[in-house]
Design an enzyme around this catalytic site. Structure first.
Site, PDB file in Angstrom:
ATOM      1  N   LYS A  53       5.035  -2.110  15.069  1.00  0.00           N
ATOM      2  CA  LYS A  53       6.501  -2.099  15.175  1.00  0.00           C
ATOM      3  C   LYS A  53       7.136  -3.372  15.729  1.00  0.00           C
ATOM      4  O   LYS A  53       8.337  -3.600  15.558  1.00  0.00           O
ATOM      5  CB  LYS A  53       6.946  -0.930  16.087  1.00  0.00           C
ATOM      6  N   PRO A  74       0.394  -2.788  19.602  1.00  0.00           N
ATOM      7  CA  PRO A  74       0.426  -3.042  18.155  1.00  0.00           C
ATOM      8  C   PRO A  74       0.029  -1.853  17.266  1.00  0.00           C
ATOM      9  O   PRO A  74       0.182  -1.930  16.045  1.00  0.00           O
ATOM     10  CB  PRO A  74      -0.563  -4.204  17.981  1.00  0.00           C
ATOM     11  N   TYR A  82      -7.115   3.374  10.250  1.00  0.00           N
ATOM     12  CA  TYR A  82      -6.999   3.520  11.700  1.00  0.00           C
ATOM     13  C   TYR A  82      -8.045   4.552  12.109  1.00  0.00           C
ATOM     14  O   TYR A  82      -8.004   5.696  11.641  1.00  0.00           O
ATOM     15  CB  TYR A  82      -5.618   4.065  12.097  1.00  0.00           C
ATOM     16  N   HIS A 134       0.852  -1.194   0.000  1.00  0.00           N
ATOM     17  CA  HIS A 134       0.000   0.000   0.000  1.00  0.00           C
ATOM     18  C   HIS A 134       0.885   1.240   0.000  1.00  0.00           C
ATOM     19  O   HIS A 134       1.923   1.262   0.655  1.00  0.00           O
ATOM     20  CB  HIS A 134      -0.871   0.027   1.259  1.00  0.00           C
ATOM     21  N   TYR A 166       6.356   5.254  10.637  1.00  0.00           N
ATOM     22  CA  TYR A 166       5.506   4.114  10.304  1.00  0.00           C
ATOM     23  C   TYR A 166       6.204   3.169   9.313  1.00  0.00           C
ATOM     24  O   TYR A 166       6.193   1.951   9.508  1.00  0.00           O
ATOM     25  CB  TYR A 166       4.167   4.593   9.739  1.00  0.00           C
TER      26      TYR A 166
HETATM   27  P1  RFL Z   1       7.840 -14.186  19.582  1.00  0.00           P
HETATM   28  O1  RFL Z   1       7.202 -14.049  18.273  1.00  0.00           O
HETATM   29  O2  RFL Z   1       7.021 -14.144  20.805  1.00  0.00           O
HETATM   30  O3  RFL Z   1       8.671 -15.543  19.536  1.00  0.00           O
HETATM   31  C1  RFL Z   1       9.239 -16.111  20.695  1.00  0.00           C
HETATM   32  C2  RFL Z   1       9.354 -17.609  20.487  1.00  0.00           C
HETATM   33  O4  RFL Z   1       9.997 -18.174  21.629  1.00  0.00           O
HETATM   34  C3  RFL Z   1       9.320 -19.360  21.992  1.00  0.00           C
HETATM   35  N1  RFL Z   1       9.567 -19.652  23.410  1.00  0.00           N
HETATM   36  C4  RFL Z   1      10.424 -20.604  23.822  1.00  0.00           C
HETATM   37  N2  RFL Z   1      11.225 -21.435  23.156  1.00  0.00           N
HETATM   38  C5  RFL Z   1      11.972 -22.305  23.877  1.00  0.00           C
HETATM   39  N3  RFL Z   1      11.912 -22.376  25.232  1.00  0.00           N
HETATM   40  C6  RFL Z   1      11.131 -21.573  25.945  1.00  0.00           C
HETATM   41  N4  RFL Z   1      11.076 -21.662  27.271  1.00  0.00           N
HETATM   42  C7  RFL Z   1      10.335 -20.621  25.242  1.00  0.00           C
HETATM   43  N5  RFL Z   1       9.448 -19.657  25.610  1.00  0.00           N
HETATM   44  C8  RFL Z   1       8.992 -19.099  24.494  1.00  0.00           C
HETATM   45  C9  RFL Z   1       7.868 -19.051  21.669  1.00  0.00           C
HETATM   46  O5  RFL Z   1       7.106 -20.248  21.523  1.00  0.00           O
HETATM   47  C10 RFL Z   1       7.994 -18.272  20.389  1.00  0.00           C
HETATM   48  O6  RFL Z   1       7.925 -19.101  19.247  1.00  0.00           O
HETATM   49  O7  RFL Z   1       8.988 -13.096  19.785  1.00  0.00           O
HETATM   50  P2  RFL Z   1       9.953 -12.338  18.714  1.00  0.00           P
HETATM   51  O8  RFL Z   1      10.663 -13.324  17.836  1.00  0.00           O
HETATM   52  O9  RFL Z   1      10.739 -11.399  19.509  1.00  0.00           O
HETATM   53  O10 RFL Z   1       8.961 -11.551  17.747  1.00  0.00           O
HETATM   54  C11 RFL Z   1       8.174 -10.492  18.219  1.00  0.00           C
HETATM   55  C12 RFL Z   1       6.880 -10.383  17.415  1.00  0.00           C
HETATM   56  O11 RFL Z   1       6.264 -11.658  17.381  1.00  0.00           O
HETATM   57  C13 RFL Z   1       5.922  -9.343  17.995  1.00  0.00           C
HETATM   58  O12 RFL Z   1       6.620  -8.195  18.393  1.00  0.00           O
HETATM   59  C14 RFL Z   1       4.829  -8.938  16.977  1.00  0.00           C
HETATM   60  O13 RFL Z   1       3.943 -10.003  16.732  1.00  0.00           O
HETATM   61  C15 RFL Z   1       4.062  -7.739  17.476  1.00  0.00           C
HETATM   62  N6  RFL Z   1       2.975  -7.319  16.578  1.00  0.00           N
HETATM   63  C16 RFL Z   1       3.241  -6.584  15.421  1.00  0.00           C
HETATM   64  N7  RFL Z   1       4.498  -6.322  15.053  1.00  0.00           N
HETATM   65  C17 RFL Z   1       4.753  -5.689  13.869  1.00  0.00           C
HETATM   66  O14 RFL Z   1       5.927  -5.446  13.563  1.00  0.00           O
HETATM   67  N8  RFL Z   1       3.749  -5.291  12.994  1.00  0.00           N
HETATM   68  C18 RFL Z   1       2.442  -5.517  13.305  1.00  0.00           C
HETATM   69  O15 RFL Z   1       1.579  -5.206  12.493  1.00  0.00           O
HETATM   70  C19 RFL Z   1       2.150  -6.152  14.568  1.00  0.00           C
HETATM   71  N9  RFL Z   1       0.887  -6.427  14.895  1.00  0.00           N
HETATM   72  C20 RFL Z   1       1.655  -7.658  16.873  1.00  0.00           C
HETATM   73  C21 RFL Z   1       0.627  -7.190  15.999  1.00  0.00           C
HETATM   74  C22 RFL Z   1       1.345  -8.462  17.971  1.00  0.00           C
HETATM   75  C23 RFL Z   1       0.041  -8.790  18.200  1.00  0.00           C
HETATM   76  N10 RFL Z   1      -0.205  -9.631  19.310  1.00  0.00           N
HETATM   77  C24 RFL Z   1      -0.955 -10.799  19.238  1.00  0.00           C
HETATM   78  C25 RFL Z   1       0.559  -9.412  20.530  1.00  0.00           C
HETATM   79  C26 RFL Z   1      -0.688  -7.508  16.231  1.00  0.00           C
HETATM   80  C27 RFL Z   1      -0.993  -8.294  17.340  1.00  0.00           C
HETATM   81  C28 RFL Z   1      -2.460  -8.602  17.570  1.00  0.00           C
HETATM   82  C1  PHB Z   2      -2.441  -6.456  11.268  1.00  0.00           C
HETATM   83  O1  PHB Z   2      -2.706  -6.534  10.056  1.00  0.00           O
HETATM   84  O2  PHB Z   2      -2.528  -7.444  12.018  1.00  0.00           O
HETATM   85  C2  PHB Z   2      -2.024  -5.164  11.852  1.00  0.00           C
HETATM   86  C3  PHB Z   2      -1.921  -4.047  11.039  1.00  0.00           C
HETATM   87  C4  PHB Z   2      -1.524  -2.825  11.598  1.00  0.00           C
HETATM   88  C5  PHB Z   2      -1.268  -2.744  12.956  1.00  0.00           C
HETATM   89  C6  PHB Z   2      -1.368  -3.862  13.764  1.00  0.00           C
HETATM   90  C7  PHB Z   2      -1.756  -5.084  13.215  1.00  0.00           C
HETATM   91  O3  PHB Z   2      -0.919  -1.544  13.491  1.00  0.00           O
END
Ligand code: RFL
Ligand code: PHB
Length: 403
Positions: free
Chosen positions: A309, A305, A213, A82, A397
């Site tokens: 980031k 979220p 948003y 986008h 962003y």
């Molecule tokens: P993760 O993804 O949590 O991965 C950690 C891994 O470690 C494992 N683990 C273990 N393994 C071995 N032994 C143990 N004792 C362990 N304990 C845990 C876990 O099973 C897992 O597989 O961390 P990482 O790699 O630092 O990545 C971070 C991202 O996943 C997180 O910041 C993002 O998902 C956040 N986030 C978003 N980030 C973006 O950049 N753009 C987005 O649009 C965005 N949207 C979001 C999001 C997070 C969301 N939620 C659900 C919190 C939207 C949502 C709804």
């Molecule tokens: C998503 O598509 O899951 C999403 C998009 C933008 C955000 C957070 C999550 O700021």
């Protein structure tokens, strides 16, 4: 620290990586490209990590990095690119032309679990080692020059030790790595928000060509996408609410109310096949290194979220770490390793600031005064009417420069 039970098997690698999320998997790819040996230990199964629905938006430099690493083919075919986003408030929509304001950087929507699938498949194909479903992971000797990770391959298997030069704690917010830094050394900063997000996946065509948003008097809402057939939407809710209180009709009625403006645009409904509530926090742990342990990604920091980031920051950390480890193994230099925490934290605090700013500006906080709520609307009005303010939002962003 000694292992609590005797260790029966021993393995060795240069970098032991705990966690196969975006941080651990990107790090494994980067290290292997530099000829550095590593093993990834993951507590969940491959199917679980590949099916967990999380982030959606990639910063431009992450897209470029995936392409440079030869990992971007499916993303370029199936991702959504986008040129901007829409901010909606006071019943009106305002387009922010991210690409126009940042010299062509776009908003890439490619779900985190798709990135995980691509990275896992490529790593295994390339001979990389990921041990899925490990348990009892414990970090030992991080203050010594011979750290190790104790783990079991299966719940009733023997305790094994992975001996390494360095440990990368990429195990997310609830993993054991951060706890291996003594409490007295850790400095933790946190904000817990009094609202959460209810997220859904729905079988419907896209309602709008880009993300929306919305700041509405009933609360925040976000429209995102996953594919031509599946859409991702979120609504602000009480983080302690029970998802059982949210019927599909109630969800759609809130989404219509919060996302639709006065121009006649309408949201297309579909079957909801996944829904859940997440709490929101901002969190930073300083420092991100202790002895031979480096924290990366959500293990060290959390952002709400709203700024999209979290995943991107995780990749930024491990890029810095991989460069520092490369310098160490190629020429014995330790300056990059010593600077790791400080270098990462400069970017992290800017992302924390931006995510907090987007969150407070776009949500309705019941604890805020009417004065503060007016200030957030004024902030939105300023962003959409000042090129300088719009550029500041856009450059954060799409991702601040990496170097
Ligand atoms: P993760 O993804 O949590 O991965 C950690 C891994 O470690 C494992 N683990 C273990 N393994 C071995 N032994 C143990 N004792 C362990 N304990 C845990 C876990 O099973 C897992 O597989 O961390 P990482 O790699 O630092 O990545 C971070 C991202 O996943 C997180 O910041 C993002 O998902 C956040 N986030 C978003 N980030 C973006 O950049 N753009 C987005 O649009 C965005 N949207 C979001 C999001 C997070 C969301 N939620 C659900 C919190 C939207 C949502 C709804
Ligand atoms: C998503 O598509 O899951 C999403 C998009 C933008 C955000 C957070 C999550 O700021």
């Amino acid at each position: 620290m000694a292992a609590s039970t005797s260790t029966q098997t021993s393995n060795r690698t240069q970098v032991g990586i705990v966690g196969a999320g975006p941080a651990g998997l990107f790090l494994a790819h980067l290290l292997r490209r530099q000829g550095i040996d590593c093993v990834v230990l993951e507590s969940r199964s491959r199917a679980e990590i590949e099916d967990t629905i999380r982030a959606g938006v990639l910063e431009q430099w992450v897209v470029d990095l995936m392409n440079q690493m030869g990992l971007g083919d499916r993303m370029m075919r199936e991702g959504h690119f986008h040129s901007g986003i829409t901010l909606r408030f006071n019943g009106e929509s305002h387009h922010i032309d991210m690409a126009g304001l940042t010299g062509g950087k776009r908003v890439t929507v490619y779900a985190q679990h798709e990135v995980i699938r691509d990275l896992v498949a490529a790593l295994l194909e390339d001979g990389g080692e990921i041990l899925f479903g490990v348990s009892d992971v414990q970090l030992h000797g991080v203050e010594s020059d011979r750290p190790s990770i104790a783990f079991r391959r299966s719940p009733d298997g023997p305790l094994e030790a992975l001996r390494c030069d360095w440990i990368a704690g990429c195990d997310g917010f609830h993993g054991p790595s951060r706890q291996a830094i003594p409490k007295a050394v850790r400095n933790e900063f946190q904000v817990v928000y009094p609202f959460g997000w209810l997220g859904i996946l729905t079988e419907a065509p896209p309602s709008h060509p880009e993300l929306i948003y919305a700041n509405h008097e009933r609360g925040f809402a976000l429209l995102s996408t996953r594919s031509p057939e599946v859409q991702r939407l979120y609504i602000q809710c009480d983080p302690k609410d029970d998802i059982a209180n949210w019927s599909d009709d109630r969800i759609w009625s809130e989404l219509h109310a919060r996302l639709e403006d006065r121009d006649g645009w309408t949201l297309t409904e579909g079957r909801i096949f996944q829904k859940g509530i997440i709490a929101m926090r901002s969190f930073v742990c300083e420092p991100m290194r202790h002895g031979r342990l480096f924290l990366a990604g959500d293990a060290a920091h959390i952002v709400p979220p709203t700024g999209a980031k979290g995943l991107n920051l995780a990749v930024a950390d491990v890029l810095v770490l991989s460069r520092a480890l490369d310098a160490f193994y190629k020429s014995g230099r330790t300056d990059g390793l010593e600077a790791y925490s400080a270098v990462c934290l400069r970017r992290i605090w800017k992302a924390e600031r931006f995510s907090w700013y987007m969150t407070t500006m776009l949500h309705r906080n019941p604890a805020e005064t009417p004065f503060e709520q007016r200030v957030h609307l004024a902030d939105l009005d300023y962003v959409v009417s000042s090129r300088a303010a719009m550029t500041a939002l856009a450059e954060n962003y799409v991702g601040l420069p990496m170097d």
